[in-house]
Structure formats: C-alpha cells, structure tokens
Design a protein around this motif. Structure first.
Motif, PDB file in Angstrom:
ATOM      1  N   ARG A   1       0.812  -1.220   0.000  1.00 57.82           N
ATOM      2  CA  ARG A   1       0.000   0.000   0.000  1.00 57.82           C
ATOM      3  C   ARG A   1       0.840   1.262   0.000  1.00 57.82           C
ATOM      4  N   GLY A   2       2.134   1.094  -0.240  1.00 58.14           N
ATOM      5  CA  GLY A   2       3.017   2.247  -0.401  1.00 58.14           C
ATOM      6  C   GLY A   2       3.621   2.792   0.861  1.00 58.14           C
ATOM      7  N   ALA A   3       3.496   2.070   1.978  1.00 55.40           N
ATOM      8  CA  ALA A   3       4.024   2.571   3.244  1.00 55.40           C
ATOM      9  C   ALA A   3       5.439   2.057   3.496  1.00 55.40           C
ATOM     10  N   HIS A   4       6.220   2.851   4.208  1.00 56.95           N
ATOM     11  CA  HIS A   4       7.464   2.371   4.801  1.00 56.95           C
ATOM     12  C   HIS A   4       7.083   1.758   6.149  1.00 56.95           C
ATOM     13  N   TYR A   5       7.581   0.569   6.438  1.00 63.86           N
ATOM     14  CA  TYR A   5       7.084  -0.152   7.610  1.00 63.86           C
ATOM     15  C   TYR A   5       8.223  -0.752   8.419  1.00 63.86           C
ATOM     16  N   LEU A   6       8.198  -0.477   9.711  1.00 69.20           N
ATOM     17  CA  LEU A   6       9.084  -1.120  10.677  1.00 69.20           C
ATOM     18  C   LEU A   6       8.228  -1.806  11.727  1.00 69.20           C
ATOM     19  N   ASP A   7       8.628  -3.000  12.119  1.00 67.79           N
ATOM     20  CA  ASP A   7       7.929  -3.680  13.200  1.00 67.79           C
ATOM     21  C   ASP A   7       8.754  -3.531  14.463  1.00 67.79           C
ATOM     22  N   GLY A   8       8.098  -3.543  15.609  1.00 67.48           N
ATOM     23  CA  GLY A   8       8.838  -3.336  16.844  1.00 67.48           C
ATOM     24  C   GLY A   8       8.242  -4.077  18.019  1.00 67.48           C
ATOM     25  N   ALA A   9       8.969  -4.063  19.120  1.00 69.71           N
ATOM     26  CA  ALA A   9       8.518  -4.668  20.366  1.00 69.71           C
ATOM     27  C   ALA A   9       9.040  -3.830  21.517  1.00 69.71           C
ATOM     28  N   ILE A  10       8.198  -3.636  22.513  1.00 66.87           N
ATOM     29  CA  ILE A  10       8.547  -2.814  23.669  1.00 66.87           C
ATOM     30  C   ILE A  10       8.892  -3.729  24.838  1.00 66.87           C
ATOM     31  N   MET A  11      10.128  -3.646  25.297  1.00 70.97           N
ATOM     32  CA  MET A  11      10.575  -4.448  26.436  1.00 70.97           C
ATOM     33  C   MET A  11      10.619  -3.542  27.665  1.00 70.97           C
ATOM     34  N   ALA A  12       9.450  -3.058  28.074  1.00 72.46           N
ATOM     35  CA  ALA A  12       9.389  -2.115  29.192  1.00 72.46           C
ATOM     36  C   ALA A  12       7.947  -1.982  29.650  1.00 72.46           C
ATOM     37  N   ILE A  13       7.776  -1.481  30.856  1.00 75.51           N
ATOM     38  CA  ILE A  13       6.447  -1.129  31.346  1.00 75.51           C
ATOM     39  C   ILE A  13       6.183   0.331  30.989  1.00 75.51           C
ATOM     40  N   PRO A  14       4.916   0.752  30.955  1.00 74.53           N
ATOM     41  CA  PRO A  14       4.619   2.126  30.514  1.00 74.53           C
ATOM     42  C   PRO A  14       5.379   3.214  31.269  1.00 74.53           C
ATOM     43  N   SER A  15       5.550   3.043  32.580  1.00 80.22           N
ATOM     44  CA  SER A  15       6.205   4.100  33.355  1.00 80.22           C
ATOM     45  C   SER A  15       7.678   4.289  32.994  1.00 80.22           C
ATOM     46  N   ALA A  16       8.281   3.298  32.323  1.00 77.18           N
ATOM     47  CA  ALA A  16       9.694   3.416  31.937  1.00 77.18           C
ATOM     48  C   ALA A  16       9.884   4.115  30.602  1.00 77.18           C
ATOM     49  N   ILE A  17       8.818   4.266  29.826  1.00 82.43           N
ATOM     50  CA  ILE A  17       8.941   4.896  28.515  1.00 82.43           C
ATOM     51  C   ILE A  17       9.468   6.324  28.676  1.00 82.43           C
ATOM     52  N   GLY A  18      10.430   6.665  27.824  1.00 78.51           N
ATOM     53  CA  GLY A  18      11.059   7.977  27.909  1.00 78.51           C
ATOM     54  C   GLY A  18      12.343   7.964  28.710  1.00 78.51           C
ATOM     55  N   THR A  19      12.697   6.785  29.268  1.00 77.34           N
ATOM     56  CA  THR A  19      13.953   6.648  30.004  1.00 77.34           C
ATOM     57  C   THR A  19      14.825   5.597  29.307  1.00 77.34           C
ATOM     58  N   THR A  20      16.092   5.562  29.666  1.00 79.29           N
ATOM     59  CA  THR A  20      16.989   4.585  29.053  1.00 79.29           C
ATOM     60  C   THR A  20      16.658   3.157  29.468  1.00 79.29           C
ATOM     61  N   ASP A  21      15.851   2.990  30.505  1.00 78.74           N
ATOM     62  CA  ASP A  21      15.451   1.645  30.930  1.00 78.74           C
ATOM     63  C   ASP A  21      14.478   1.001  29.949  1.00 78.74           C
ATOM     64  N   ALA A  22      13.828   1.799  29.124  1.00 79.29           N
ATOM     65  CA  ALA A  22      12.869   1.268  28.146  1.00 79.29           C
ATOM     66  C   ALA A  22      13.628   0.815  26.902  1.00 79.29           C
ATOM     67  N   VAL A  23      13.683  -0.480  26.696  1.00 74.23           N
ATOM     68  CA  VAL A  23      14.345  -1.040  25.515  1.00 74.23           C
ATOM     69  C   VAL A  23      13.280  -1.306  24.467  1.00 74.23           C
ATOM     70  N   ILE A  24      13.452  -0.709  23.291  1.00 73.23           N
ATOM     71  CA  ILE A  24      12.462  -0.855  22.227  1.00 73.23           C
ATOM     72  C   ILE A  24      13.173  -1.394  20.996  1.00 73.23           C
ATOM     73  N   LEU A  25      12.721  -2.550  20.554  1.00 77.40           N
ATOM     74  CA  LEU A  25      13.346  -3.276  19.458  1.00 77.40           C
ATOM     75  C   LEU A  25      12.677  -2.931  18.137  1.00 77.40           C
ATOM     76  N   HIS A  26      13.471  -2.866  17.069  1.00 77.72           N
ATOM     77  CA  HIS A  26      12.938  -2.565  15.736  1.00 77.72           C
ATOM     78  C   HIS A  26      13.536  -3.511  14.710  1.00 77.72           C
TER      79      HIS A  26
END
Length: 294
Positions: free
Chosen positions: A113-138
């Motif tokens: 459909r013409g999109a650029h697409y990356l899949d990901g996974a979040i290895m963190a709880i919501p409160s860690a998002i925005g800190t270095t403790d939040a590991v996000i895989l792509h």
C-alpha cells in the motif's frame, strides 16, 4: 538523549502504553497528534499539548512518522485498511504485540500500500517509557530505522535488529522465555527452602548470585551451539541428569511440585538416549529445536 524535536508524530492507540509513548514524544518537544476509538483516553494528552485527530486518516496525514500500538495485528489491519485511509508515502512503526508471522505478513501488506514499515517490540512497562530503561526493538529496512532513530530516541533505548520484520517479535518472546525461566527457577528454589523455614527474601540474594554466574556461561555456550560441537569442558549432560534426579527426589520428599524439573530431565533423558550423554549441556538445543518431544 539526542532526539530530533521538530518531527511531527502521530500515535494511534491510547492504552496505557500508547499514552506513555505519546507522552514521551510530547515531553521531548515533538508536535504530537493522537487518535483512539475512545476519545476520552486522549484528554490528558490534549491538555499537555497533543492534537486529537477526528479520524485515523487525519491522524496519518498529521505526522511524518506514525506509531501504532493497539490491541493486536488484526485490529491494526482493520484500522489502517479502511477505505478512507491512505498509506501511500507514510512511515509506520508498529509496536503492537504479535508473532513473527504476523509481523512479516503485515510488512508485506503495508508495503503493498506504499508505506514504509518497521515492526517493533517494547521491552518495558509504561512508566519506563522515555527513560533509558525502556528497551524498544525494531526490525525492517535499516535505512528507514536510521532515518527516524533521532526521533525514536525520545522513547528510550532503541535497538535495530535486522531487515527481517519478524525479528522484533522473536526477540520479544525469546526475552519472555528468559524472564519466565529465571522466575520459575527462583520460585522452585524458594518453594524448597520454605519447607525449612527460609523465607524468599533470605534466599533471593543467593539466587541472584547463581543467576548472574550462569549468565556468564552464555557466550561460551553460544559458541558451542553455533559450531555444533559440545565438548564437556565443565560437566557432561549425564552428570547434569543425575543432579536433576536429585532435585526431583528432594522436591517430592518435601512435598514441593516437581513438574518443572521432571520436564527438563525428560528432555535430557531423550538427548542421552540419542547418544549425547557425554557432551555438555548446550547440546540440549537439539531438543529445544524440535516442535514436539519426539
């Protein structure tokens, strides 16, 4: 974090994690547009400066990068597959939980459909998002990841795994396998020691020391697995199997559940029966690699 703050972001899906993602982008200074079926979930974000889009299509148009975090892959496909939603030219990063087959299928669907697409996974709880403790895989095209990494850095420690869109999902479940296996082993030991009046807090430091020591073995054991050669440098599998039998016997003697050690010993016994008793523990990868215990 050295994140670029002039990139307009769209976040679709405002569960606890979606709200945390949008909040991190806002905190980093990104113009942020949000959309959710239940619009009330956007109230706090709007109060913090986010724009609420009336439709998914409008939300996609507002951001040069769209983050999707919804219930599952079918829900994502339903939202983005509507007739009034144009994906051509968009960049989508899907942080919805799913399996590797869904990730690969969705990548093909989005790219058709013409999109650029990356899949990901979040290895963190919501409160860690925005800190270095939040590991996000792509995973997906590296060029697309590199183009947006300065923006994604607002979310935490972002990691690129490779071009295969399924890798993020596979790393996600592999990480869960580690987490649950460590916790289950600790619970087995805790249950044993409680029969002698030792509480969990007393046992925990010793268990942590053992877990850290075992973790040190992994690089060397990985070399054995990758080479397909398992010399018994530490102990042979048949020796380990005798220790497993001792664990089972002790568990049963003190009235503790022995299902977990019995399961592992059954795998070891199959490997020994196949002629691998004189090799080192990583040879069990051959058993773990089978779809069934046959």
């Amino acid at each position: 974090m050295n994140n670029k703050t002039d990139t307009p972001i769209t976040v679709i899906g405002l569960g606890r994690m979606g709200q945390a993602l949008a909040g991190a982008f806002l905190e980093a200074g990104h113009p942020t547009t949000v959309w959710n079926r239940t619009t009330a979930k956007a109230d706090q974000l709007v109060a913090a400066g986010a724009q609420l889009a009336p439709t998914v299509g409008d939300a996609l148009k507002a951001g040069s990068l769209t983050i999707i975090c919804v219930t599952d892959y079918p829900a994502m496909r339903e939202l983005l597959g509507a007739s009034d939603v144009a994906l051509d030219g968009t960049t989508l990063i899907n942080l919805t939980s799913g399996d590797s087959t869904q990730a690969r299928d969705t990548a093909r669907w989005a790219e058709q459909r013409g999109a650029h697409y990356l899949d990901g996974a979040i290895m963190a709880i919501p409160s860690a998002i925005g800190t270095t403790d939040a590991v996000i895989l792509h995973s997906g095209p590296q060029a697309d990841f590199e183009a947006h990494k300065p923006t994604l850095d607002a979310l935490g420690t972002v990691t690129y795994l490779g071009a295969d869109h399924g890798l993020a999902s596979l790393y996600d479940v592999a990480g869960l396998a580690m987490m649950w296996s460590i916790l289950n082993a600790w619970l087995q030991g805790t249950a044993l020691l409680r029969t002698a009046g030792v509480d969990a807090a007393t046992y925990a430091p010793f268990a942590r020391q053992i877990a850290a020591g075992v973790a040190e073995w992994l690089p060397g054991y990985a070399e054995q697995i990758d080479s397909g050669s398992y010399p018994a440098e530490v102990s042979a599998l048949e020796t380990d199997a005798r220790a497993m039998a001792h664990l089972i016997e002790e568990s049963e003697a003190v009235g503790v559940n022995a299902e977990l050690p019995k399961l592992i010993k059954a795998m070891a016994d199959r490997s020994i029966a196949a002629g691998h008793g004189g090799e080192q523990y990583p040879v069990l990868i051959e058993e773990f690699g089978k779809p069934r215990g046959d």
